[in-house]
Scaffold this motif. Sequence first.
Motif, PDB file in Angstrom:
ATOM      1  N   SER A   1       0.826  -1.207   0.000  1.00 61.05           N
ATOM      2  CA  SER A   1       0.000   0.000   0.000  1.00 61.05           C
ATOM      3  C   SER A   1       0.856   1.252   0.000  1.00 61.05           C
ATOM      4  CB  SER A   1      -0.933   0.005   1.215  1.00 61.05           C
ATOM      5  OG  SER A   1      -0.195   0.075   2.427  1.00 61.05           O
ATOM      6  N   ARG A   2       1.956   1.241   0.736  1.00 66.16           N
ATOM      7  CA  ARG A   2       2.865   2.383   0.743  1.00 66.16           C
ATOM      8  C   ARG A   2       3.456   2.611  -0.656  1.00 66.16           C
ATOM      9  NH1 ARG A   2       2.714   6.140   4.792  1.00 66.16           N
ATOM     10  NH2 ARG A   2       3.201   5.287   6.842  1.00 66.16           N
ATOM     11  N   SER A   3       3.858   1.541  -1.299  1.00 68.15           N
ATOM     12  CA  SER A   3       4.461   1.661  -2.631  1.00 68.15           C
ATOM     13  C   SER A   3       3.453   2.148  -3.653  1.00 68.15           C
ATOM     14  CB  SER A   3       5.040   0.307  -3.064  1.00 68.15           C
ATOM     15  OG  SER A   3       5.968  -0.173  -2.126  1.00 68.15           O
ATOM     16  N   LEU A   4       2.230   1.632  -3.547  1.00 65.25           N
ATOM     17  CA  LEU A   4       1.196   2.005  -4.508  1.00 65.25           C
ATOM     18  C   LEU A   4       0.765   3.454  -4.328  1.00 65.25           C
ATOM     19  CD1 LEU A   4      -0.641   0.945  -6.777  1.00 65.25           C
ATOM     20  CD2 LEU A   4      -2.276   0.251  -5.028  1.00 65.25           C
ATOM     21  N   SER A   5       0.690   3.908  -3.085  1.00 65.94           N
ATOM     22  CA  SER A   5       0.182   5.256  -2.839  1.00 65.94           C
ATOM     23  C   SER A   5       1.283   6.305  -2.786  1.00 65.94           C
ATOM     24  CB  SER A   5      -0.608   5.289  -1.524  1.00 65.94           C
ATOM     25  OG  SER A   5       0.220   4.960  -0.422  1.00 65.94           O
ATOM     26  N   GLN A   6       2.535   5.900  -2.464  1.00 70.44           N
ATOM     27  CA  GLN A   6       3.590   6.890  -2.237  1.00 70.44           C
ATOM     28  C   GLN A   6       4.864   6.652  -3.030  1.00 70.44           C
ATOM     29  OE1 GLN A   6       2.477   6.119   2.073  1.00 70.44           O
ATOM     30  NE2 GLN A   6       3.616   8.009   2.254  1.00 70.44           N
ATOM     31  N   GLY A   7       5.001   5.499  -3.653  1.00 71.95           N
ATOM     32  CA  GLY A   7       6.152   5.292  -4.495  1.00 71.95           C
ATOM     33  C   GLY A   7       7.196   4.335  -3.946  1.00 71.95           C
ATOM     34  N   ARG A   8       8.180   4.061  -4.789  1.00 69.54           N
ATOM     35  CA  ARG A   8       9.194   3.051  -4.500  1.00 69.54           C
ATOM     36  C   ARG A   8      10.048   3.393  -3.297  1.00 69.54           C
ATOM     37  NH1 ARG A   8      12.810   1.946  -9.552  1.00 69.54           N
ATOM     38  NH2 ARG A   8      13.242   4.148  -9.202  1.00 69.54           N
TER      39      ARG A   8
END
Length: 210
Positions: free
Chosen positions: A30-37
Amino acid sequence: MPDISTIAVFAAASLVLTATPGPDMMLIASRSLSQGRAVGFLTYAGIALGTYCHALAAALGLSQLFVTVPIAYEIVRWAGCAYLLYLAWKTIRSDPFGASPIATLNRLSARRVFGEGLMTNLLNPKMALFVLALFPQFVDPDGGSMVLQMLLLATVLNGIGLLVNGSVILVGSHLRARLSGFRRFPKLPKYLLAGVFTALACRLALGSRT
């Protein structure tokens, strides 16, 4: 210290365990999807440090507290639930100050992102019990320092986790760049992340010790 064959067996077990979707993977995705790599990897770094902390606690016998004093388990469990719900509330309440929620989320400090990953891992008593149950099976009582052996196993687990969760991070960040839904629904990233925090809190609250 554990020999190569022991480490290989432990690595195989770690691969199976880390490849199974769970709370850590949900948070990282969820962090990667909403805020990036970058945020995804920073979240994983906090989780990895938490694994070292659990391994050190197990080596020092602190994790036995959950077995011998059940109320300690419940205190940590409910503290973890409260913390995750607090993160969900903070995410929803975040004020974009005229900017998009994605930009606001990206402005989160590295310390905060890392700390949230760390605390989410530390306040999950099931992680402590998992380390306590699995790690001693691969420790050689005559192989030297128990602490060093536990930390070595934690390093193997974290290395395998980096490979698995790194793939999740790369896929999530790729989807983030591709999806147009964030532009059509600018509040979606906040709701997505808050929903994950809430789901993790519910899972921890409703979960058993087994």
